[in-house]
Design a protein around this motif. Sequence first.
Motif, PDB file in Angstrom:
ATOM      1  N   CYS A 106      13.478   0.557   4.944  1.00 43.80           N
ATOM      2  CA  CYS A 106      13.269   1.097   6.213  1.00 43.80           C
ATOM      3  C   CYS A 106      14.037   0.805   7.130  1.00 43.80           C
ATOM      4  O   CYS A 106      14.867  -0.253   7.492  1.00 43.80           O
ATOM      5  CB  CYS A 106      11.853   0.638   6.537  1.00 43.80           C
ATOM      6  SG  CYS A 106      10.448   0.873   5.365  1.00 43.80           S
ATOM      7  N   LYS A 107      14.654   2.098   7.964  1.00 47.79           N
ATOM      8  CA  LYS A 107      15.587   1.881   8.947  1.00 47.79           C
ATOM      9  C   LYS A 107      14.906   0.966  10.162  1.00 47.79           C
ATOM     10  O   LYS A 107      15.830   0.490  10.969  1.00 47.79           O
ATOM     11  CB  LYS A 107      16.057   3.397   9.568  1.00 47.79           C
ATOM     12  CG  LYS A 107      16.767   4.269   8.496  1.00 47.79           C
ATOM     13  CD  LYS A 107      16.998   5.450   8.897  1.00 47.79           C
ATOM     14  CE  LYS A 107      17.863   6.177   7.947  1.00 47.79           C
ATOM     15  NZ  LYS A 107      18.308   7.830   8.532  1.00 47.79           N
ATOM     16  N   ASP A 108      13.567   1.069  10.405  1.00 46.60           N
ATOM     17  CA  ASP A 108      13.160   0.517  11.461  1.00 46.60           C
ATOM     18  C   ASP A 108      12.085  -0.154  11.017  1.00 46.60           C
ATOM     19  O   ASP A 108      11.214  -0.033   9.958  1.00 46.60           O
ATOM     20  CB  ASP A 108      12.644   1.428  12.497  1.00 46.60           C
ATOM     21  CG  ASP A 108      13.802   2.235  13.004  1.00 46.60           C
ATOM     22  OD1 ASP A 108      14.874   1.646  13.636  1.00 46.60           O
ATOM     23  OD2 ASP A 108      13.747   3.416  13.153  1.00 46.60           O
ATOM     24  N   SER A 109      11.693  -1.368  11.592  1.00 47.15           N
ATOM     25  CA  SER A 109      10.387  -2.321  11.402  1.00 47.15           C
ATOM     26  C   SER A 109       9.223  -1.858  12.105  1.00 47.15           C
ATOM     27  O   SER A 109       8.569  -2.496  12.904  1.00 47.15           O
ATOM     28  CB  SER A 109      10.909  -3.668  11.658  1.00 47.15           C
ATOM     29  OG  SER A 109      11.984  -4.294  10.965  1.00 47.15           O
ATOM     30  N   THR A 110       8.905  -0.481  12.069  1.00 42.63           N
ATOM     31  CA  THR A 110       7.964   0.088  12.638  1.00 42.63           C
ATOM     32  C   THR A 110       6.878   0.668  11.846  1.00 42.63           C
ATOM     33  O   THR A 110       7.300   0.752  10.651  1.00 42.63           O
ATOM     34  CB  THR A 110       8.474   1.330  13.724  1.00 42.63           C
ATOM     35  OG1 THR A 110       9.117   2.391  12.846  1.00 42.63           O
ATOM     36  CG2 THR A 110       9.540   0.752  14.624  1.00 42.63           C
ATOM     37  N   PRO A 111       5.666   0.851  12.359  1.00 43.15           N
ATOM     38  CA  PRO A 111       4.572   1.186  11.439  1.00 43.15           C
ATOM     39  C   PRO A 111       4.733   2.513  11.226  1.00 43.15           C
ATOM     40  O   PRO A 111       4.538   2.963   9.934  1.00 43.15           O
ATOM     41  CB  PRO A 111       3.356   1.056  12.232  1.00 43.15           C
ATOM     42  CG  PRO A 111       3.696  -0.046  13.253  1.00 43.15           C
ATOM     43  CD  PRO A 111       5.173   0.142  13.461  1.00 43.15           C
ATOM     44  N   PHE A 151      -0.739   1.297   7.326  1.00 41.90           N
ATOM     45  CA  PHE A 151      -1.661   1.568   6.442  1.00 41.90           C
ATOM     46  C   PHE A 151      -2.745   2.537   6.994  1.00 41.90           C
ATOM     47  O   PHE A 151      -3.134   3.346   6.502  1.00 41.90           O
ATOM     48  CB  PHE A 151      -2.389   0.256   5.920  1.00 41.90           C
ATOM     49  CG  PHE A 151      -3.246   0.746   4.906  1.00 41.90           C
ATOM     50  CD1 PHE A 151      -2.707   0.921   3.396  1.00 41.90           C
ATOM     51  CD2 PHE A 151      -4.392   0.526   4.852  1.00 41.90           C
ATOM     52  CE1 PHE A 151      -3.519   1.156   2.360  1.00 41.90           C
ATOM     53  CE2 PHE A 151      -5.474   0.959   3.917  1.00 41.90           C
ATOM     54  CZ  PHE A 151      -4.962   1.118   2.677  1.00 41.90           C
ATOM     55  N   ASP A 152      -3.134   2.322   8.413  1.00 40.90           N
ATOM     56  CA  ASP A 152      -4.207   3.120   9.040  1.00 40.90           C
ATOM     57  C   ASP A 152      -3.391   4.507   9.131  1.00 40.90           C
ATOM     58  O   ASP A 152      -4.472   5.419   9.377  1.00 40.90           O
ATOM     59  CB  ASP A 152      -4.297   2.598  10.580  1.00 40.90           C
ATOM     60  CG  ASP A 152      -5.308   1.383  10.502  1.00 40.90           C
ATOM     61  OD1 ASP A 152      -5.744   1.031   9.544  1.00 40.90           O
ATOM     62  OD2 ASP A 152      -5.368   0.814  11.329  1.00 40.90           O
ATOM     63  N   ARG A 153      -2.248   4.838   8.973  1.00 36.95           N
ATOM     64  CA  ARG A 153      -1.498   6.132   9.081  1.00 36.95           C
ATOM     65  C   ARG A 153      -1.834   7.007   7.767  1.00 36.95           C
ATOM     66  O   ARG A 153      -1.257   7.957   7.707  1.00 36.95           O
ATOM     67  CB  ARG A 153      -0.277   5.771   9.598  1.00 36.95           C
ATOM     68  CG  ARG A 153      -0.167   5.311  10.862  1.00 36.95           C
ATOM     69  CD  ARG A 153       1.256   4.836  11.284  1.00 36.95           C
ATOM     70  NE  ARG A 153       1.314   3.875  12.667  1.00 36.95           N
ATOM     71  CZ  ARG A 153       1.144   4.294  13.943  1.00 36.95           C
ATOM     72  NH1 ARG A 153       1.563   5.890  14.002  1.00 36.95           N
ATOM     73  NH2 ARG A 153       1.393   3.475  14.796  1.00 36.95           N
ATOM     74  N   LEU A 154      -2.029   6.276   6.828  1.00 35.86           N
ATOM     75  CA  LEU A 154      -1.949   6.702   5.435  1.00 35.86           C
ATOM     76  C   LEU A 154      -3.390   7.430   4.905  1.00 35.86           C
ATOM     77  O   LEU A 154      -4.628   6.912   5.525  1.00 35.86           O
ATOM     78  CB  LEU A 154      -1.696   5.624   4.568  1.00 35.86           C
ATOM     79  CG  LEU A 154      -0.288   5.105   4.312  1.00 35.86           C
ATOM     80  CD1 LEU A 154      -0.029   4.080   3.318  1.00 35.86           C
ATOM     81  CD2 LEU A 154       0.889   6.037   4.444  1.00 35.86           C
ATOM     82  N   ASP A 155      -3.322   8.339   3.934  1.00 30.28           N
ATOM     83  CA  ASP A 155      -4.645   8.854   3.705  1.00 30.28           C
ATOM     84  C   ASP A 155      -5.304   8.088   2.441  1.00 30.28           C
ATOM     85  O   ASP A 155      -5.250   7.057   2.148  1.00 30.28           O
ATOM     86  CB  ASP A 155      -4.417  10.193   3.130  1.00 30.28           C
ATOM     87  CG  ASP A 155      -3.653  10.179   1.567  1.00 30.28           C
ATOM     88  OD1 ASP A 155      -3.692   9.472   1.032  1.00 30.28           O
ATOM     89  OD2 ASP A 155      -2.665  11.081   1.655  1.00 30.28           O
ATOM     90  N   SER A 156      -6.401   8.500   2.197  1.00 39.07           N
ATOM     91  CA  SER A 156      -7.481   7.698   1.511  1.00 39.07           C
ATOM     92  C   SER A 156      -7.031   7.417  -0.130  1.00 39.07           C
ATOM     93  O   SER A 156      -7.723   6.914  -0.941  1.00 39.07           O
ATOM     94  CB  SER A 156      -8.749   8.420   1.566  1.00 39.07           C
ATOM     95  OG  SER A 156      -8.893   9.726   0.991  1.00 39.07           O
ATOM     96  N   SER A 157      -5.869   8.214  -0.398  1.00 37.08           N
ATOM     97  CA  SER A 157      -5.628   7.982  -1.726  1.00 37.08           C
ATOM     98  C   SER A 157      -4.998   6.526  -1.825  1.00 37.08           C
ATOM     99  O   SER A 157      -4.175   6.038  -3.218  1.00 37.08           O
ATOM    100  CB  SER A 157      -4.383   8.904  -2.257  1.00 37.08           C
ATOM    101  OG  SER A 157      -3.424   8.892  -1.578  1.00 37.08           O
ATOM    102  N   PRO A 166      -9.998   1.864  10.433  1.00 40.19           N
ATOM    103  CA  PRO A 166     -11.077   2.975   9.749  1.00 40.19           C
ATOM    104  C   PRO A 166     -10.745   2.971   8.322  1.00 40.19           C
ATOM    105  O   PRO A 166     -11.428   3.582   7.525  1.00 40.19           O
ATOM    106  CB  PRO A 166     -10.237   4.243  10.361  1.00 40.19           C
ATOM    107  CG  PRO A 166      -8.755   3.824  10.918  1.00 40.19           C
ATOM    108  CD  PRO A 166      -8.956   2.665  11.279  1.00 40.19           C
ATOM    109  N   CYS A 167      -9.685   2.123   7.622  1.00 42.24           N
ATOM    110  CA  CYS A 167      -9.387   2.106   6.249  1.00 42.24           C
ATOM    111  C   CYS A 167     -10.011   0.658   5.751  1.00 42.24           C
ATOM    112  O   CYS A 167      -9.454   0.471   4.796  1.00 42.24           O
ATOM    113  CB  CYS A 167      -7.906   2.300   6.074  1.00 42.24           C
ATOM    114  SG  CYS A 167      -7.065   3.578   6.974  1.00 42.24           S
TER     115      CYS A 167
END
Length: 224
Positions: free
Chosen positions: A190-195, A89-95, A119-120
Amino acid sequence: FFDTPFTKYFLSGTDACVTLCEEVGRDLLALKPDAKLAVFPHPVYSHFGEKLPREECEKLLGLMPGKRNILFFGLIRDYKGLDILLDAFDRLDSSYQLIIAGEPYGSFEKYRLAIESSPCRNRIHVFPDYIRDSEVKNYFSAADVTVLPYRSATQSGISSVSNHFEVPMIVTGVGGLKETIGDKGTGIVCKDSTPECIAGQIENFFKSPGLREACVTNIRRENR
């Protein structure tokens, strides 16, 4: 150490077995190759009531209107990967905003610290309590997508709740999740269980034209 021999001993006394997905059926046959086995897909949980207007539920839960709502629902246990989702979630934008609803099974401290340092954090809404049956519809009615970032699984009852409310899912490809969701087109695996992978598939879900509608159509077909 005793899990396998005790499970084999228990299975030796059965005449036949039922599993809720093929993956668990294969696990069973590995322990008892001559087992009589029937596989019945996990039924849809339909006792939580009808879907409510999204705006009504957003207001009830104190969510910000006009966001892309991601839902993590159910008992919070280590194998369910909430920490992975928080990192994603930290990698997603403010939308986007994240809804976490469920009772912790053990300490919630590491998740609390991750949320406070995020930060979110103002877009992460936590309801760390047992969710009564009468309240379940509030969370799924507000959600655009349910995310199951599991490290391991057999199958998940959460997918059956999500199907009832016609909310698509993004899951990791563990246990029977690929079989019960990805193979039926009711969500994304998802192919991988990664963030990184989970964040990428969340963005893909919202930005791919017609993907959400296709998932909902497939959910309705499966619910018949």
